[in-house]
Design an enzyme around this catalytic site. Structure first.
Site, mmCIF file in Angstrom:
data_model
loop_
_atom_site.group_PDB
_atom_site.id
_atom_site.type_symbol
_atom_site.label_atom_id
_atom_site.label_comp_id
_atom_site.label_asym_id
_atom_site.label_seq_id
_atom_site.Cartn_x
_atom_site.Cartn_y
_atom_site.Cartn_z
ATOM 1 C CB SER A 61 -0.945 0.002 1.200
ATOM 2 O OG SER A 61 -1.911 -1.012 1.045
ATOM 3 C CD GLU A 63 5.665 -0.161 -1.792
ATOM 4 O OE1 GLU A 63 6.605 0.036 -0.982
ATOM 5 O OE2 GLU A 63 4.680 -0.872 -1.522
ATOM 6 C CG HIS A 93 4.954 -1.299 9.234
ATOM 7 N ND1 HIS A 93 5.985 -0.631 8.611
ATOM 8 C CD2 HIS A 93 4.303 -1.978 8.272
ATOM 9 C CE1 HIS A 93 5.951 -0.907 7.312
ATOM 10 N NE2 HIS A 93 4.938 -1.728 7.084
ATOM 11 C CG PHE A 118 -7.986 5.757 0.512
ATOM 12 C CD1 PHE A 118 -6.620 5.796 0.273
ATOM 13 C CD2 PHE A 118 -8.430 5.256 1.720
ATOM 14 C CE1 PHE A 118 -5.712 5.347 1.233
ATOM 15 C CE2 PHE A 118 -7.542 4.803 2.690
ATOM 16 C CZ PHE A 118 -6.183 4.854 2.433
#
Length: 158
Positions: A61, A63, A93, A118
C-alpha cells in the site's frame, strides 16, 4: 441553478486505472474481483483487449501513490482506484503505512485533478478484512461505484 452529479448510464467512455497492492493479496484480489464485477455490470469494457482499463500491481500500500502518479503520466484517465489492505499488528508500522498511503494518494489526486478512490482497507484483524472483501460485503464493488460516479462527474465538469 445548475446541479451536477455523476452518472451511471454512460460508462463506455470512462478510462479507469486500478493500482493494487500485492501485500495481503488474499484480500486485495477479492477487492479487485468485486471491483471488476461492478465495472462490468455497469457497462465498462474490462476485457484484456480494452483500452478503457489498466491494472497496475505494486508490492504494498505504501507504493500505491507513486504508481498512481506514474500511470497518470502514461495515459489520460478519468478516475483511478487504489486497492490495498493494511491490517493492524503489534507495531506502529500500520499507522505509518496508512497515514503515508492516504496522504500520498490524496496529494496525487489534487495535483493531477483526477479523482482517486481510496480503496485501502484499514482493519484491526484479518477477519475484519475478509468480511469487507467478500465474506459479508465486498467493498471492491463500492469502490468501483464511487469511481464511476466521480469519473463521470469530473469529466462533465472539465
Amino acid at each position: 441553478m445548475a446541479i451536477y452529479e455523476g452518472s451511471f448510464t454512460d460508462t463506455t467512455s470512462l478510462k479507469i486505472g486500478i493500482v493494487i497492492a500485492r501485500f495481503n493479496d488474499l484480500i486485495t484480489t477479492k477487492l479487485l474481483s468485486g471491483c471488476l464485477d461492478c465495472l462490468k455490470r455497469h457497462g465498462v469494457d474490462i476485457s484484456e483487449s480494452s483500452n478503457n482499463l489498466d491494472i497496475v500491481w505494486v508490492p504494498g500500500s505504501l507504493e500505491l501513490p507513486i504508481a498512481a502518479k506514474s500511470i497518470i503520466k502514461k495515459s489520460k484517465y478519468d478516475v483511478l482506484i487504489t486497492l490495498g489492505a493494511v491490517i493492524k499488528g503489534d507495531t506502529s508500522h500500520y499507522d505509518v503505512v496508512v497515514s503515508e498511503a492516504s496522504k500520498g494518494i490524496t496529494k496525487v489526486s489534487y495535483e493531477n485533478n483526477i479523482p482517486i478512490i481510496f480503496g485501502v482497507l484499514t482493519t484491526d484483524t484479518i477477519q475484519q478484512a475478509l468480511e469487507r472483501s467478500g465474506i459479508k460485503n465486498n467493498l471492491g464493488w463500492n469502490y468501483a461505484l464511487q469511481a464511476i460516479e466521480m469519473g463521470s462527474l469530473i469529466k462533465s465538469l472539465n
